[in-house]
Structures are given as structure tokens and as C-alpha cells.
Design a protein around this motif. Structure first.
Motif: not given
Length: 540
Positions: A83-85, A159-161, A220-221, A224-226
Motif C-alpha cells: 500500500k505504501k509503495m 521488483k519490491e512488489m 498491481a497493488e 499483490v494484496v489479493s
């Protein structure tokens, strides 16, 4: 520019952008610029919808934290990092948009931060966007402006996600946000990402590109969160039935002795039967206990094993065995058990037809008998729980309870000749509410896939209470349906079980892969109005 999982609306907008860019290369009139305004507004609306969708995911994370903090905390932290990224990258894109509005429209920053493309006077301005993003005097293939930083931030974000999700999920994760070389329609050759996106493009097109980038970031968020939310229970055994159990060392107690019991909630799967074997168990390897020999199998139906043996000798009888359950990874895990029972001569018996539980608001059948006493001379009463008992004849009774947690069935025997009555004992029963059913729609209970035809033919919500001892009806009072269709969030409420005309109209527009949420289902239960668990339908 495309994301990992684009909706038909997103694909359409992306195609329109490519066509309009090609037309701009041919110096088509400013009507094309106004078309970019429409695209940018549509993307902004989709971004708001993504915020709502992601908000639902974070709400589910909050609930999971409240239910099981220890188990959820590692995944919750990763979700907050995602969420922050996402917020930081979208914030940087917004800063670029604001700077462009400030310079093109000559605005203060506070005004530029909320300015809209449709109000921009010079939508065809291409020098300022190029200076900001490519850099003054810089070559498009080697930018020094914000496009360079933006590309680096996007690549770092991806990359970080990706690092947040479990390694086994990374092969199927498609975040999009490509920053590779692209084919330029205007130049008719491969050019850098920055050049194709921003070099000498009119402001209207650049603002649309930036809105699309935010769209891909939020998508993308969401992906990833899902995955992180699903990972909380990835290693859990799958159970669909939960029941209360009372387990005591013995159910045979001599007067004056203390009675103890373990009371807990047990869960099992009614769709995947375990293997249950009776026999001696070798527990030398505590992580992998095994039955000695072949063991005697216990019949299993709907997840429950029924152990039956004929008794002969009186006194303590012991048995042991193992339950082999299939784990999520396909292997089997063994759980050894021991049990015992006492065989005694009969005296007085109270045999509950449907376990030792009375349910509020329904007729609970009970069989009562006393050895050596005719059914007509047996007197039964109920104490506690606002209970009453009705004699149906031949030892059959109906018990009704209205409240409380426990009641007792008291039994006495009449001696007609002597005109006396003698107490034969009492048995306690738990008093419980009838379990809540689950909402079913188009044959799906919980989460499941359904064809569009099945969805449209479904008449409405059907409450289902499976594997329960009573055949009960739960009239539907109201329910809610929500769905994203064409990038727009739709939410409707129906009174009664049937779907409304609005619901049917919106369901006719759903596409494969979309989800329909059935929530806020209220039904009439025997003890009053209840809110029950809804279901999630995924269109095949």
C-alpha cells in the motif's frame, strides 16, 4: 503500459490511446485532443474504483488481524508495504502532473494539484511536457528529466512488489508496467520507453499516459494484496463444518464423584473423507505415527467416521486408532486417538434422538424409558431454559426450549398400586440456537464459479443449512448484491429472496472473470432475524 489483469474497459481505453497517438502523428485536428480528455477522465474513474476495491481487501486484512493477529501479522505487514509503495509511486506521478499544469496553465501549486485536463487551454502544448519529462535539450533516447526517475521508480516498484509475494506465486504474477523499448508508430522503429511515451507528445496525451500508469500501479497493488490475503490460509486444512463437542474421560459416574469434561469446537470436511483405522498405534516417530498392521477401517460418510462395536462383557472397554487426513500439499498427516467406554446393566435411560442438545424454537424429539416401568408410568419434566415437554406416547416426547444455555430432563416412575412416585434421575442438555445457514446463489455456497447462463437463470438467494438435524426453512428478508461492471461499482439491495430487475439488468452485463458479491443477507430464523454469510460468484 498494460497491467497484469486488464478489464475489457481498460483494454478498450488502451487501444483508443494507441489509435489516437497514431492520428496525432498525422496532425489530425484538436478533436483528437479532446478524445484524450475522455480517455483520461475514464482512467481517473477507474483509479477511484481501484481504490474502493483495494479498500475492501485492506478491510478483510483488518478483520483477519482481529480474528488471529499472530497468524495474520506477517502478511498484514507486507500488505501495508504494498500500500505504501503504491501510494508513493502514484504520488510521484501526481507531482509530475501538477508541475505540468503549473507551467502550461500558469497556476499555483495548490490549484494545479486538483486541476482537470478538460479545463486546460493548451492541450496541444508539447514543449513543456517534453522539457519536464525528457529534459531541456536532452535526447529522447537518453532523458535527463523526470521520465528517467519515473522509469527507475517503476522498475524498483515492480521488483519490491514481486518480492512481497511467496516465491511459488511469483511465476503467475503479472504486474505489467513494462519499461522496455517500444515500437513507435510515428518514427516507425523501436525507441526507448521514455521517448515513445513522452517525447514531443501533446499535453493531452501525456496526461492520459500518466493516468494509465497510475491505473497499472493500482492494479498491481490489487493483485499483490489479493495474493497476500490468500496466503494467510494457504497452509490451512480445509473444513466446511464446525460443531461443538463435549469429551469426558468417562460418562459413567458413581454418586459423589466429580465429573469433568473437555468442551470445544471441532471442525471437519464434509467433502473430503479421512481414513480412520482402529488398532494399536506406533508413535515412535511422533511426527509420523502409524497403525500397527492393517487396522480395522471405520466407515466414513460426509467427513464423519462412525465406530460401531457390539458389547458383551461389562466394565471398562478401551480402543485406539489413527485418523489420516489429507493435507493441502497432498500428503497425509496421521492423528492418533484413544477412547474408552463402560458397559453396564441398564437401569434408567434418556436417549436424545438428536444428540444431547435442545435447539431453541424447534420441536426436539426425545425418547425416555425406565427399565421395568411401562411407558405410561414414566413422568418426565423439564427444568430451566423456559422449557416444556409433551408426551407423544410409547416413550416418545417433544421438548421445546425458549432461552438459556442448559436445562434438565427429570424422570420419575409412578407406582400406581402404592400411589407413589420415585425419582429415577435427571439428564442435562445444552440449549443452543439453530446454526445460521449460508446464502446460496445460482447453486454456489461460499466462493465458487458459475456460468453467466446459470447466473441469469437463478431466481434469487436461497439459504442453505446442510448436514443439520432438522429440516428448517429460513425466509429471506433482504440482501445486497455488488459488482464491478465496465469499471463502475454497482450496488443494489433486494427485499425478499428474488433478485430485482436492476440486479438482473446488471448481471446481464458481467463478463468472465468478474466477481459478484452477495452480502448483508438477512433471514427469519426460529429465534428471530439473523444476518448470515453471503457468497462470492466468479463468472466462468
Amino acid at each position: 503500459m498494460s497491467g497484469g489483469k486488464e478489464t475489457p474497459r481498460q483494454k478498450m481505453i488502451g487501444m483508443m490511446y494507441l489509435v489516437l497517438t497514431a492520428l496525432l502523428a498525422l496532425n489530425v485536428s484538436k478533436e483528437i485532443l479532446n478524445a484524450f480528455v475522455i480517455i483520461e477522465e475514464g482512467l481517473n474513474t477507474t483509479n477511484v474504483n481501484f481504490d474502493d476495491k483495494n479498500g475492501i481487501l485492506y478491510s478483510k486484512f483488518d478483520k483477519a488481524m482481529a480474528d488471529n493477529k499472530v497468524k495474520t501479522a506477517p502478511w498484514h505487514k507486507k500488505a501495508q508495504d504494498a500500500k505504501k509503495m503504491s501510494k508513493e509511486l502514484c504520488g510521484y506521478i501526481d507531482e509530475i502532473k501538477s508541475e505540468m499544469y503549473q507551467r502550461i496553465q500558469k497556476l499555483e501549486k495548490t490549484v494545479a494539484d486538483t486541476f482537470q485536463l478538460k479545463n486546460l487551454d493548451s492541450k496541444d502544448e508539447n514543449n513543456i511536457p517534453t522539457e519536464i519529462l525528457i529534459g531541456a535539450g536532452a535526447e529522447p533516447e537518453n532523458p535527463t528529466g523526470k521520465a528517467k526517475d519515473l522509469k527507475e521508480k517503476i522498475e524498483k516498484f515492480k521488483k519490491e512488489m514481486t518480492a512481497l509475494v511467496p516465491e511459488k506465486e511469483r511465476s503467475v504474477l503479472k504486474l505489467g508496467l513494462s519499461t522496455e523499448e517500444m515500437y513507435s508508430i510515428g518514427d516507425e522503429k523501436m525507441v526507448s520507453w521514455a521517448s515513445n511515451m513522452f517525447a514531443h507528445q501533446p499535453a493531452a496525451a501525456v496526461f492520459s499516459v500518466l493516468a494509465k500508469l497510475k491505473n497499472d500501479v493500482k492494479n498491481a497493488e490489487s493483485d499483490v494484496v489479493s495474493i497476500l490475503l490468500k496466503s494467510i490460509t494457504a497452509d490451512d486444512f480445509s473444513f466446511d463444518q464446525v460443531v461443538a463437542k463435549v469429551v469426558a474421560p468417562t460418562s459413567y459416574i458413581v454418586a459423589g464423584e466429580e465429573y469433568t469434561a473437555d468442551i470445544f469446537v471441532a471442525a471437519y470436511s464434509s467433502t473430503q473423507d479421512p481414513q480412520i483405522l482402529i488398532g494399536a498405534v506406533d508413535t515412535t516417530d511422533k511426527k509420523n505415527p502409524k497403525i500397527v498392521g492393517t487396522g480395522t477401517p471405520v466407515p466414513v460418510a460426509a467427513g464423519l467416521g462412525k465406530y460401531t462395536t457390539r458389547t458383551s462383557a461389562e466394565g471398562l472397554q478401551e480402543f485406539s486408532g489413527i485418523i489420516n487426513v489429507k493435507a493441502p500439499d497432498g500428503s497425509y498427516k496421521g492423528y492418533p486417538f484413544k477412547g474408552d467406554y463402560i458397559v453396564a446393566r441398564p437401569s434408567m435411560a434418556v436417549s436424545p434422538t438428536k444428540m444431547n442438545v435442545f435447539y431453541i424454537g424447534v420441536e426436539n424429539p426425545v425418547d425416555i424409558s425406565v427399565a421395568g416401568v411401562a411407558p405410561a408410568d414414566v413422568v418426565a419434566t423439564v427444568s430451566g431454559a423456559g422449557g416444556s415437554i409433551q408426551n407423544k406416547g410409547q416413550g416418545h416426547y417433544i421438548v421445546k426450549v425458549t432461552s438459556g444455555n442448559e436445562c434438565s430432563v427429570n424422570v420419575s416412575a409412578k407406582n400406581a398400586k402404592a400411589g407413589t412416585s420415585k425419582s429415577m434421575g435427571a439428564m442435562k442438555f445444552r440449549v443452543k440456537k439453530v446454526p445460521s445457514p449460508q446464502a446460496s446463489y445460482a447453486g454456489v455456497t461460499g466462493d465458487g464459479k458459475v456460468s453467466k447462463g446459470e447466473l441469469l437463470n437463478a431466481g434469487g438467494v436461497i439459504p442453505k443449512l446442510e448436514d443439520f438435524v432438522f429440516d428448517l426453512k429460513f425466509p429471506v428478508i433482504s440482501w445486497n448484491m455488488s459488482v464491478f461492471v465496465n469499471g463502475v461499482y454497482a450496488d443494489y439491495t433486494a427485499q425478499g429472496a428474488s433478485a430485482t430487475g436492476q440486479m438482473k439488468d446488471i448481471l446481464a452485463k458481467v463478463k468472465p472473470g468478474q466477481k459478484v458479491l452477495i452480502e448483508e443477507v438477512k433471514v427469519q430464523a426460529p429465534d428471530g432475524v439473523r444476518k448470515i454469510v453471503g457468497c462470492v460468484l466468479k463468472i466462468k
